[in-house]
Design an enzyme around this catalytic site. Structure first.
Site, PDB file in Angstrom:
ATOM      1  N   PHE A  28       0.772  -1.500   0.011  1.00  0.00           N
ATOM      2  CA  PHE A  28       0.123  -0.218   0.051  1.00  0.00           C
ATOM      3  C   PHE A  28       0.514   1.016  -0.221  1.00  0.00           C
ATOM      4  O   PHE A  28       0.729   2.252  -1.045  1.00  0.00           O
ATOM      5  CB  PHE A  28      -1.236   0.264   1.204  1.00  0.00           C
ATOM      6  CG  PHE A  28      -1.381   0.866   1.647  1.00  0.00           C
ATOM      7  CD1 PHE A  28      -1.935   2.332   0.817  1.00  0.00           C
ATOM      8  CD2 PHE A  28      -1.630   1.303   2.960  1.00  0.00           C
ATOM      9  CE1 PHE A  28      -2.623   2.790   0.715  1.00  0.00           C
ATOM     10  CE2 PHE A  28      -3.014   2.767   3.595  1.00  0.00           C
ATOM     11  CZ  PHE A  28      -3.087   3.663   2.595  1.00  0.00           C
ATOM     12  N   GLN A 104       9.822   0.085   4.096  1.00  0.00           N
ATOM     13  CA  GLN A 104       8.331  -0.103   4.134  1.00  0.00           C
ATOM     14  C   GLN A 104       7.797  -1.499   4.380  1.00  0.00           C
ATOM     15  O   GLN A 104       7.350  -1.757   5.595  1.00  0.00           O
ATOM     16  CB  GLN A 104       7.433   0.024   3.293  1.00  0.00           C
ATOM     17  CG  GLN A 104       7.623   1.303   2.868  1.00  0.00           C
ATOM     18  CD  GLN A 104       6.512   3.198   3.837  1.00  0.00           C
ATOM     19  OE1 GLN A 104       6.017   2.306   4.736  1.00  0.00           O
ATOM     20  NE2 GLN A 104       7.609   3.977   3.709  1.00  0.00           N
ATOM     21  N   TYR A 167       3.464  -7.178  16.905  1.00  0.00           N
ATOM     22  CA  TYR A 167       3.563  -6.427  15.785  1.00  0.00           C
ATOM     23  C   TYR A 167       4.457  -5.200  16.223  1.00  0.00           C
ATOM     24  O   TYR A 167       5.616  -4.277  15.498  1.00  0.00           O
ATOM     25  CB  TYR A 167       2.913  -5.703  15.357  1.00  0.00           C
ATOM     26  CG  TYR A 167       2.662  -5.017  14.049  1.00  0.00           C
ATOM     27  CD1 TYR A 167       2.875  -4.716  12.502  1.00  0.00           C
ATOM     28  CD2 TYR A 167       1.974  -4.070  14.531  1.00  0.00           C
ATOM     29  CE1 TYR A 167       2.776  -4.511  11.595  1.00  0.00           C
ATOM     30  CE2 TYR A 167       1.917  -3.100  13.506  1.00  0.00           C
ATOM     31  CZ  TYR A 167       2.735  -2.783  12.104  1.00  0.00           C
ATOM     32  OH  TYR A 167       2.665  -1.796  11.429  1.00  0.00           O
ATOM     33  N   LYS A 171       8.346  -3.049  16.355  1.00  0.00           N
ATOM     34  CA  LYS A 171       8.355  -1.577  15.643  1.00  0.00           C
ATOM     35  C   LYS A 171       9.084  -0.949  16.938  1.00  0.00           C
ATOM     36  O   LYS A 171       9.548  -0.042  16.533  1.00  0.00           O
ATOM     37  CB  LYS A 171       7.373  -0.966  15.315  1.00  0.00           C
ATOM     38  CG  LYS A 171       6.470  -1.647  13.888  1.00  0.00           C
ATOM     39  CD  LYS A 171       7.419  -1.255  12.589  1.00  0.00           C
ATOM     40  CE  LYS A 171       6.560  -1.888  11.588  1.00  0.00           C
ATOM     41  NZ  LYS A 171       7.351  -1.854  10.358  1.00  0.00           N
ATOM     42  N   VAL A 198      -3.454   4.688   8.366  1.00  0.00           N
ATOM     43  CA  VAL A 198      -3.615   5.289   7.313  1.00  0.00           C
ATOM     44  C   VAL A 198      -4.689   4.429   6.163  1.00  0.00           C
ATOM     45  O   VAL A 198      -5.070   3.522   6.011  1.00  0.00           O
ATOM     46  CB  VAL A 198      -2.280   4.544   6.489  1.00  0.00           C
ATOM     47  CG1 VAL A 198      -2.082   5.258   4.925  1.00  0.00           C
ATOM     48  CG2 VAL A 198      -0.943   4.968   7.287  1.00  0.00           C
ATOM     49  N   LYS A 206      -4.903  -4.862   0.701  1.00  0.00           N
ATOM     50  CA  LYS A 206      -4.418  -5.960   2.500  1.00  0.00           C
ATOM     51  C   LYS A 206      -5.889  -6.614   2.310  1.00  0.00           C
ATOM     52  O   LYS A 206      -5.416  -7.150   3.558  1.00  0.00           O
ATOM     53  CB  LYS A 206      -4.050  -4.238   3.158  1.00  0.00           C
ATOM     54  CG  LYS A 206      -2.436  -3.958   2.635  1.00  0.00           C
ATOM     55  CD  LYS A 206      -2.508  -3.043   3.214  1.00  0.00           C
ATOM     56  CE  LYS A 206      -2.280  -2.922   5.112  1.00  0.00           C
ATOM     57  NZ  LYS A 206      -1.543  -1.829   5.891  1.00  0.00           N
ATOM     58  N   PHE A 229     -19.264  -2.118  15.025  1.00  0.00           N
ATOM     59  CA  PHE A 229     -19.486  -2.363  16.264  1.00  0.00           C
ATOM     60  C   PHE A 229     -20.376  -1.995  17.219  1.00  0.00           C
ATOM     61  O   PHE A 229     -20.289  -0.446  17.016  1.00  0.00           O
ATOM     62  CB  PHE A 229     -18.081  -2.257  17.124  1.00  0.00           C
ATOM     63  CG  PHE A 229     -16.668  -3.753  16.469  1.00  0.00           C
ATOM     64  CD1 PHE A 229     -17.198  -4.826  16.237  1.00  0.00           C
ATOM     65  CD2 PHE A 229     -15.058  -2.892  16.634  1.00  0.00           C
ATOM     66  CE1 PHE A 229     -16.157  -5.413  15.989  1.00  0.00           C
ATOM     67  CE2 PHE A 229     -14.443  -3.795  16.066  1.00  0.00           C
ATOM     68  CZ  PHE A 229     -14.717  -5.221  15.774  1.00  0.00           C
ATOM     69  N   SER A 232     -18.987   2.364  18.457  1.00  0.00           N
ATOM     70  CA  SER A 232     -19.192   3.170  17.350  1.00  0.00           C
ATOM     71  C   SER A 232     -18.870   4.559  17.202  1.00  0.00           C
ATOM     72  O   SER A 232     -17.685   4.803  16.394  1.00  0.00           O
ATOM     73  CB  SER A 232     -19.221   1.905  16.190  1.00  0.00           C
ATOM     74  OG  SER A 232     -18.623   1.267  15.491  1.00  0.00           O
ATOM     75  N   TYR A 298      -9.463  -3.539  23.415  1.00  0.00           N
ATOM     76  CA  TYR A 298      -9.645  -3.140  22.051  1.00  0.00           C
ATOM     77  C   TYR A 298      -9.023  -1.080  22.387  1.00  0.00           C
ATOM     78  O   TYR A 298      -9.680  -0.456  22.909  1.00  0.00           O
ATOM     79  CB  TYR A 298     -11.022  -3.208  21.086  1.00  0.00           C
ATOM     80  CG  TYR A 298     -11.212  -2.234  20.218  1.00  0.00           C
ATOM     81  CD1 TYR A 298     -10.737  -3.451  19.192  1.00  0.00           C
ATOM     82  CD2 TYR A 298     -12.115  -1.633  19.757  1.00  0.00           C
ATOM     83  CE1 TYR A 298     -10.066  -3.216  17.635  1.00  0.00           C
ATOM     84  CE2 TYR A 298     -12.524  -0.879  17.986  1.00  0.00           C
ATOM     85  CZ  TYR A 298     -11.666  -1.788  17.663  1.00  0.00           C
ATOM     86  OH  TYR A 298     -11.246  -1.818  15.789  1.00  0.00           O
TER      87      TYR A 298
END
Ligand SMILES: NC(=O)c1ccc[n+]([C@@H]2O[C@H](COP(=O)([O-])OP(=O)(O)OC[C@H]3O[C@@H](n4cnc5c(N)ncnc54)[C@H](O)[C@@H]3O)[C@@H](O)[C@H]2O)c1
Length: 341
Positions: A28, A104, A167, A171, A198, A206, A229, A232, A298
């Site tokens: 992306f 990236q 993940y 980073k 993004v 993706k 959800f 929201s 979340y």
């Protein structure tokens, strides 16, 4: 197809006749960067290094890599298929001297929980690119992530991190490594960009990890009620349009100092806002279908503190959520029901 506006020169740097490496260039953000240089600096020499998708999946059923050739149709630079985990593959680019490296390539899926593979891919490979930047005297801009913050309170600020998945930790580890190398190598120019959520053209491949903007857009275009959800309207994220992410990458090349910087708008918006703006743009008026949120822990509110990015490289996001979605609609429509493989 060019998804950009005409006026896209952000700095005085002339990238013409510069040699530029974009890892993850079939994905992306990387493919948008490649087109940015092609459109605005036609005499730049652009190399893409990406392993592309193979169909192999992680245990969560998602693809191991999302790079797709369709993101690159119209790109006329050099494309190399290679894995950043393979020294043999990297040897293909080791003799090329790069002025700029935009790193990236990564496992970008936040729901891959195999720590070994995430760390190997995102962190181990990073050393090779830092060494390369030191040897070539290149400027190295790499992708960090807002996932480094976990659920730290808003606004998320550099220096207060608490990653909550492999993940995010990978980073975070890259940011620590960049900081160490920066101290040990005063001539190294290395900038990490913590992208928030993004959205924009060339994210379709993706699959399930694409933004909710395109996923909801396709639900609506297919004549379905948008699904969100419960609650929201109170789940807020810092959504940032791809053009502003490109702006950050370009301006970061002229950063006053090394470091890691937030790339968001600083203006959090709700998932309900996305639905409402899409329906307004698409001329529909469906009732939202709400369902229980299955995720524990979340993130309920993200908001980038972008003061440092502003001060150090004049980062100034141009797109409100309304403006970004308006620009994005033609791409969303063009990708409706296109096969994902
Ligand atoms: N899109 C976002 O909202 C967002 C947010 C925060 C951070 N980021 C980071 O920005 C970068 C780009 O993200 P994106 O949204 O374009 O994701 P993406 O998945 O579309 O792009 C990543 C690219 O890296 C390639 N890749 C993956 N593993 C590789 C490997 N082992 N060797 C070579 N290539 C490999 C993939 O094929 C893919 O083309 C990533 O590092 C991601 O973690 C993205």
């Amino acid at each position: 197809m060019n998804w950009y506006n005409a006026n896209m020169i952000y700095t005085k740097t002339d990238f013409n006749h510069k040699t530029i490496l974009i890892t993850g260039g079939a994905g992306f953000i990387g493919s948008n960067l490649a087109f940015y240089f092609q459109e605005n600096y036609p005499n730049s020499k652009i190399y893409i290094f990406d392993c592309f998708r193979s169909g192999a999946t992680f245990s969560n059923g998602n693809l191991k890599s999302f790079g797709h050739y369709k993101n690159l149709i119209g790109f006329s630079g050099r494309v190399i298929c290679g894995n950043i985990n393979s020294k043999e593959d990297l040897a293909q680019i080791s003799q090329i001297k790069f002025d700029y490296i935009f790193h990236q390539a990564a496992i970008s899926d936040t729901r891959v929980y195999d720590q070994e593979i995430v760390m190997e891919t995102n962190v181990n490979s990073f050393f090779w690119f830092i060494d390369k930047a030191i040897r070539d005297n290149s400027t190295l801009i790499y992708a960090s992530s807002a996932a480094t913050y976990g659920s730290m309170p808003s606004p998320q600020t550099i220096g207060i991190e608490n990653p909550e998945n492999p993940y995010g930790y990978s980073k975070y580890a890259m940011d620590q490594i960049a900081n160490l190398y920066s101290k040990e190598n005063p001539d190294l120019k290395i900038i990490g960009l913590r992208f928030f959520n993004v959205y924009g053209p060339r994210e379709y491949f993706k699959n399930k990890t694409s933004s909710m903007v395109i996923q909801l857009g396709h639900q609506i275009l297919n004549g379905n009620k948008p699904s969100l959800f419960e609650g929201s309207d109170k789940i807020l994220r810092d959504f940032i349009f791809i053009d502003d992410v490109i702006q950050a990458n370009i301006k970061a090349c002229e950063s006053k100092r090394n470091g890691v910087f937030n790339v968001g708008t600083g203006k959090p918006r709700s998932f309900q806002d996305i639905c409402d703006i899409l329906q307004n743009e698409l001329g529909t008026n469906y009732k939202t279908n709400y369902f229980p949120n299955p995720y524990e822990g979340y993130q309920m509110h993200t908001e980038a503190d972008i003061k440092l990015s502003r001060d150090n490289f004049d980062f100034n996001p141009n797109f409100s959520l309304e403006a970004g979605i308006k620009h994005y609609i033609p791409y969303i429509k063009s990708m409706l029901n296109i096969p994902l493989d």
